[in-house]
Design a protein around this motif. Structure first.
Motif, short mmCIF file in Angstrom:
data_model
loop_
_atom_site.label_atom_id
_atom_site.label_comp_id
_atom_site.label_asym_id
_atom_site.label_seq_id
_atom_site.Cartn_x
_atom_site.Cartn_y
_atom_site.Cartn_z
N ILE A 49 0.79 -1.17 -0.07
CA ILE A 49 0.04 0.08 -0.11
C ILE A 49 0.80 1.12 0.09
CG2 ILE A 49 -1.96 1.09 1.10
CD1 ILE A 49 -2.62 -1.68 0.32
N SER A 50 0.87 2.08 -1.14
CA SER A 50 1.93 3.34 -1.21
C SER A 50 1.04 4.38 -1.20
CB SER A 50 2.63 3.03 -2.50
OG SER A 50 3.52 3.91 -2.46
N ALA A 51 1.23 5.40 -0.27
CA ALA A 51 0.66 6.56 -0.06
C ALA A 51 1.33 7.73 0.49
CB ALA A 51 -0.75 6.24 1.00
N PRO A 52 1.04 8.81 0.54
CA PRO A 52 1.85 10.05 1.03
C PRO A 52 1.88 10.00 2.69
CG PRO A 52 0.47 10.87 -0.64
CD PRO A 52 0.07 9.37 -0.34
N SER A 53 2.88 10.61 3.12
CA SER A 53 2.91 10.68 4.41
C SER A 53 1.86 11.19 5.21
CB SER A 53 4.15 11.48 4.91
OG SER A 53 4.15 11.61 6.56
N ASN A 54 1.28 10.59 6.32
CA ASN A 54 0.03 11.12 7.18
C ASN A 54 -1.22 10.84 6.42
OD1 ASN A 54 1.43 11.70 9.68
ND2 ASN A 54 2.29 13.41 8.62
N HIS A 55 -1.29 9.68 5.38
CA HIS A 55 -2.39 9.81 4.68
C HIS A 55 -3.17 8.35 4.93
CE1 HIS A 55 -2.53 12.76 0.89
NE2 HIS A 55 -1.80 13.33 1.93
N THR A 232 4.39 1.63 2.13
CA THR A 232 5.41 2.34 2.07
C THR A 232 4.86 3.88 1.60
OG1 THR A 232 7.59 2.77 0.71
CG2 THR A 232 5.83 2.05 -0.41
N GLN A 233 6.06 4.80 1.80
CA GLN A 233 5.58 6.12 1.26
C GLN A 233 5.65 6.70 -0.16
OE1 GLN A 233 7.06 9.43 3.96
NE2 GLN A 233 6.26 8.12 5.89
N ASN A 234 4.92 7.41 -0.70
CA ASN A 234 5.23 8.02 -1.86
C ASN A 234 5.77 9.35 -1.58
OD1 ASN A 234 3.66 6.36 -3.35
ND2 ASN A 234 1.79 7.40 -3.56
N LYS A 235 6.29 9.96 -2.68
CA LYS A 235 6.79 11.32 -2.85
C LYS A 235 5.92 12.34 -2.35
CE LYS A 235 10.11 9.81 -6.69
NZ LYS A 235 10.39 10.06 -7.88
N ARG A 236 6.43 13.38 -1.97
CA ARG A 236 5.43 14.35 -1.50
C ARG A 236 4.56 15.04 -2.50
NH1 ARG A 236 7.90 19.90 1.91
NH2 ARG A 236 5.44 20.74 2.50
N GLU A 237 5.09 15.16 -3.94
CA GLU A 237 4.10 15.57 -4.78
C GLU A 237 3.11 14.72 -5.10
OE1 GLU A 237 7.82 13.93 -6.97
OE2 GLU A 237 7.38 15.05 -4.94
N ASN A 247 3.71 4.43 -10.72
CA ASN A 247 4.71 3.79 -10.13
C ASN A 247 5.99 4.66 -9.84
OD1 ASN A 247 3.53 1.37 -9.80
ND2 ASN A 247 4.83 0.53 -11.76
N ASP A 248 6.12 6.16 -10.52
CA ASP A 248 7.07 6.90 -10.59
C ASP A 248 7.01 7.48 -9.12
OD1 ASP A 248 8.11 6.30 -13.02
OD2 ASP A 248 6.99 7.73 -14.00
N GLN A 249 5.48 7.67 -8.56
CA GLN A 249 5.39 8.44 -7.26
C GLN A 249 6.02 7.70 -6.01
OE1 GLN A 249 4.36 11.44 -7.39
NE2 GLN A 249 2.96 11.61 -8.85
N VAL A 250 6.33 6.48 -6.09
CA VAL A 250 6.87 5.77 -4.87
C VAL A 250 8.20 6.38 -4.27
CG1 VAL A 250 8.31 4.03 -6.15
CG2 VAL A 250 7.22 3.56 -3.99
N ARG A 267 -4.39 7.91 -1.96
CA ARG A 267 -4.22 9.19 -1.26
C ARG A 267 -5.46 9.55 -0.59
NH1 ARG A 267 -2.48 12.51 -6.58
NH2 ARG A 267 -4.12 12.00 -7.61
N GLN A 268 -5.48 10.40 0.55
CA GLN A 268 -6.57 10.96 0.78
C GLN A 268 -7.36 11.93 -0.08
OE1 GLN A 268 -5.93 12.42 4.90
NE2 GLN A 268 -5.90 10.49 5.72
N ARG A 269 -8.49 12.00 -0.20
CA ARG A 269 -9.40 12.99 -0.71
C ARG A 269 -10.19 13.88 0.10
NH1 ARG A 269 -9.98 12.00 -6.28
NH2 ARG A 269 -11.23 14.22 -6.28
N THR A 270 -9.49 14.95 0.53
CA THR A 270 -10.36 15.94 1.67
C THR A 270 -11.34 16.84 0.84
OG1 THR A 270 -8.56 17.30 1.33
CG2 THR A 270 -8.20 15.69 3.03
N ASP A 271 -11.17 16.44 -0.78
CA ASP A 271 -12.24 17.51 -1.21
C ASP A 271 -13.58 16.80 -1.42
OD1 ASP A 271 -10.61 15.53 -2.93
OD2 ASP A 271 -11.61 16.52 -4.82
N LEU A 272 -13.41 15.42 -1.01
CA LEU A 272 -14.79 14.70 -1.14
C LEU A 272 -15.53 14.42 0.12
CD1 LEU A 272 -13.35 11.79 -3.63
CD2 LEU A 272 -14.62 13.98 -4.34
N ASP A 273 -16.85 14.67 0.17
CA ASP A 273 -17.51 14.15 1.32
C ASP A 273 -18.21 12.85 1.29
OD1 ASP A 273 -20.39 14.47 0.14
OD2 ASP A 273 -19.90 16.42 -0.02
N PRO A 274 -18.82 12.20 2.14
CA PRO A 274 -19.20 10.96 2.13
C PRO A 274 -20.35 10.72 1.29
CG PRO A 274 -19.21 11.65 4.52
CD PRO A 274 -18.94 12.73 3.61
N PHE A 275 -21.17 11.85 0.83
CA PHE A 275 -22.36 11.45 -0.20
C PHE A 275 -22.14 11.70 -1.49
CE2 PHE A 275 -23.67 13.06 3.91
CZ PHE A 275 -24.93 11.90 4.06
#
Length: 299
Positions: A49-55, A232-237, A247-250, A267-275
């Motif tokens: 599972i690959s995602a940015p830090s704190n995601h 693992t962590q992805n790159k910040r961008e 894969n380039d984002q790992v 990655r987290q999508r804070t722009d989306l709501d549950p509905f």
């Protein structure tokens, strides 16, 4: 495998049948990301599972374990266990996360048990201590045991970061086996704070070592015939929503891609709501779009 004539195919068929009936495992996850794409997790495979830090990678791993337990309860046998190794969280904090997620309890409420216990400890009588032990046991029974139905065991292990290697993981699986438990699935949180079993280079090279760690985890998955799920962590961008996840984002080392069997970019999508679709169908399986949102928020 040697295939030359019908006698050889008979022997090979016996070998394959024995493997499937005694060593092979296959788990539905309850997540379309995995079940629809690769039909679930099977033996001898490494999933990253690959995602940015704190995601939410660590939280996602516990949620994934919880879903796998519930989806596959009837397939486990006596003394089967799932091993969860953390190299980051204190084991007591990890326990609170397990109790919260498997029991569907508010995490702050579970944490408050620790705080209240600390406050009581200053003047705790034997009677108070006993009652507090009962509270903790009831929490474990109502969360973890309620989820597992005592059909699958959980082994939760903490190790200090950058001191634990895939070789250590293999030895720990052997220790569990020696006391009678059969490890069916391994969660390892997470690659970036593992250390390689053998330092192959004279100078520390994080790029190469990250690849070595994943390769060693892949070898373990083959030796013990279990799925290994890690992160693992992805790159910040990769946090930017206008960037395409690939894969380039790992982060740190592309060799993690080379030696893994499957990698999932998240990655987290804070722009989306549950509905918002497709979120709503997972949060509210029985969502009726004709009904006001307040109905579901109330429930």
């Amino acid at each position: 495998f040697i295939i030359t004539n019908k006698d050889s195919t008979k022997k090979l068929s016996e070998t394959i049948t024995k493997y499937i009936l005694s060593d092979y495992s296959f788990f539905k996850t309850g997540y379309d990301l995995f079940d629809a794409s690769i039909d679930g997790f099977e033996s001898s495979s490494v999933h990253i599972i690959s995602a940015p830090s704190n995601h939410g990678k660590s939280i996602f791993l516990v949620n994934l374990l919880n879903s796998i337990v519930r989806e596959n309860l009837d397939s486990f046998e006596e003394n089967d266990v799932i091993l969860f190794v953390t190299l980051e969280d204190d084991i007591y904090k990890l326990f609170r996360r397990f109790a919260s997620i498997l029991g569907n309890y508010n995490y702050t409420s579970v944490k408050r048990i620790f705080k209240v216990g600390y406050e009581l400890s200053k003047n705790a009588t034997p009677d108070v201590k006993y009652k507090f032990e009962q509270i903790n046991q009831n929490l474990i029974n109502a969360s973890i045991l309620s989820a597992t139905k005592e059909k699958i065991g959980l082994v939760i292990k903490h190790c200090n970061e950058n001191t634990f290697s895939p070789g250590d993981l293999g030895r720990f699986i052997d220790q569990i086996k020696m006391v009678g438990y059969n490890v069916k699935l391994v969660f390892a949180d997470y690659i970036d704070v593992f250390s390689p079993t053998v330092q192959k280079y004279s100078s520390y090279n994080d790029y190469d070592n990250q690849g070595i760690i994943v390769q060693e985890l892949r070898n373990l998955s083959r030796i013990y015939k279990v799925p290994i799920v890690t992160a693992t962590q992805n790159k910040r961008e990769s946090e930017k929503l206008n960037s395409v996840l690939s894969n380039d984002q790992v982060g740190d080392s592309y060799k993690k891609i080379r030696y893994s069997d499957y990698i999932y970019m998240c990655r987290q999508r804070t722009d989306l709501d549950p509905f918002v679709e497709p979120v709503a169908s997972f949060v509210f399986p029985d969502l009726d779009e004709s009904q006001p949102q307040e109905k579901y928020l109330k429930n």
